[in-house]
Write an enzyme that holds these catalytic residues in place. Structure first.
Site, mmCIF file in Angstrom:
data_model
loop_
_atom_site.group_PDB
_atom_site.id
_atom_site.type_symbol
_atom_site.label_atom_id
_atom_site.label_comp_id
_atom_site.label_asym_id
_atom_site.label_seq_id
_atom_site.Cartn_x
_atom_site.Cartn_y
_atom_site.Cartn_z
ATOM 1 C CE LYS A 59 -0.472 -9.083 7.351
ATOM 2 N NZ LYS A 59 0.099 -7.702 7.793
ATOM 3 C CD GLN A 103 -0.741 -4.262 6.204
ATOM 4 O OE1 GLN A 103 -1.107 -5.207 7.226
ATOM 5 N NE2 GLN A 103 0.089 -4.512 5.559
ATOM 6 C CG ASP A 126 2.628 -6.174 12.991
ATOM 7 O OD1 ASP A 126 3.275 -7.258 12.382
ATOM 8 O OD2 ASP A 126 1.810 -5.299 12.745
#
Ligand code: GUN
Length: 297
Positions: A59, A103, A126
């Protein structure tokens, strides 16, 4: 029964590449128009999960490839919830940070809900903050959605749309009910006017459901789980699993495999995603798209 022709291969890489090129141009454009610095994405990973480290490194690299600034904060598995919340508070307060990603999964001693709720919803790349999930749930169509949608489900919808897979009136069966994939994906499919069934670990006879589906989306983390006998001829099959095969697969140990038994299912499906190279690239491309959206919103 098998289909006469080869299924349509729903390759994600070219679609993801096009999105990344678009994001890169978008950032260059903003800088030309006078923005002093590109968006900054901060990714936090806690603990030693090897897959999480690989994903977060990827990422950060892709963020830099498209011209963003990116920071990856790797914290020890012994990090306390309070320490993690401190990091998040500092990033929330930093006007130079535009996207924050925690994460998942987090170590067991940390409460995932508490942590996700601590991220500023305006920096939530997210779309996992309860406010953003609530907005998604309340939305009848895309116009009411939060700025950033969960990356994998949003990427899946982008892929389906790109390949012209019809959803309105179709029966979509989603296997897996995680907050990362299954639940938001079911909601997005509903918004696209599909009829949606969500199956999970307590569902009785999951294959009885998948056999009735026009579109099957699987996200359960079990390599090769969906076999040809579990779909109807002509179904569209979306494989969202990414599993690293172990020594119990002697000829393929160390390789990536999806949740779908590709070789058998491809003989019966009308369209299917490969693993790797299907949904995976779209998850990261969507993350970049989300970061840019949050930056300009
Ligand atoms: N772990 C697996 N997929 C994801 C994702 O899309 N976002 C985050 N934050 N963690 C993940």
């Amino acid at each position: 029964m098998t289909t006469e022709t080869q299924p349509l291969l729903l390759a994600g890489k070219p679609v993801a590449d096009a999105i990344l090129a678009e994001v890169k141009h978008g950032i260059q454009d903003l800088l030309i128009k006078g923005h002093v610095a590109p968006p900054q994405l901060v990714v936090i990973v806690v603990g030693d999960d090897p897959a999480s480290h690989v994903y977060t490194q990827r990422k950060a690299v892709v963020a830099q490839d498209v011209g963003m600034r990116s920071q990856r904060i790797a914290l020890l598995a012994s990090t306390t919830q309070e320490q993690l919340l401190h990091h998040i508070a500092a990033l929330n307060a930093d006007a130079d940070v535009h996207g924050i990603l925690i994460q998942l999964p987090l170590p067991n001693h940390i409460n995932t809900h508490t942590v996700l709720a601590a991220v500023d919803p305006r920096k939530d790349v997210d779309g996992f903050h309860p406010q953003n999930l609530g907005k998604l749930l309340g939305a009848w169509d895309a116009r009411q959605n939060p700025v950033a949608l969960p990356c994998t489900p949003a990427g899946t919808m982008t892929l389906l749309n790109h390949y012209g897979i019809e959803l309105a009136g179709k029966h979509a069966v989603v296997v897996g009910r995680s907050t990362i994939v299954g639940k938001p994906l079911a909601q997005l499919l509903l918004q696209a006017n599909a009829t949606v069934t969500v199956c999970h670990s307590q569902t009785v006879d999951v294959f009885a459901h998948t056999r009735q589906a026009d579109i099957v989306c699987v996200a359960i983390g079990r390599p090769g789980w969906l076999t040809a006998d579990a779909i109807q001829p002509g179904a569209v099959v979306i494989d969202i699993g990414i599993n690293r095969l172990g020594d119990d697969h002697p000829t393929r140990a160390g390789k990536l495999a999806g949740d779908v038994d590709f070789d058998s299912v491809a003989l019966k499906a009308s369209a299917i995603t490969p693993v790797p190279g299907g949904i995976g690239p779209l998850t990261i491309a969507t993350l970049m798209q989300n970061t840019l959206k949050l930056f300009v919103s």
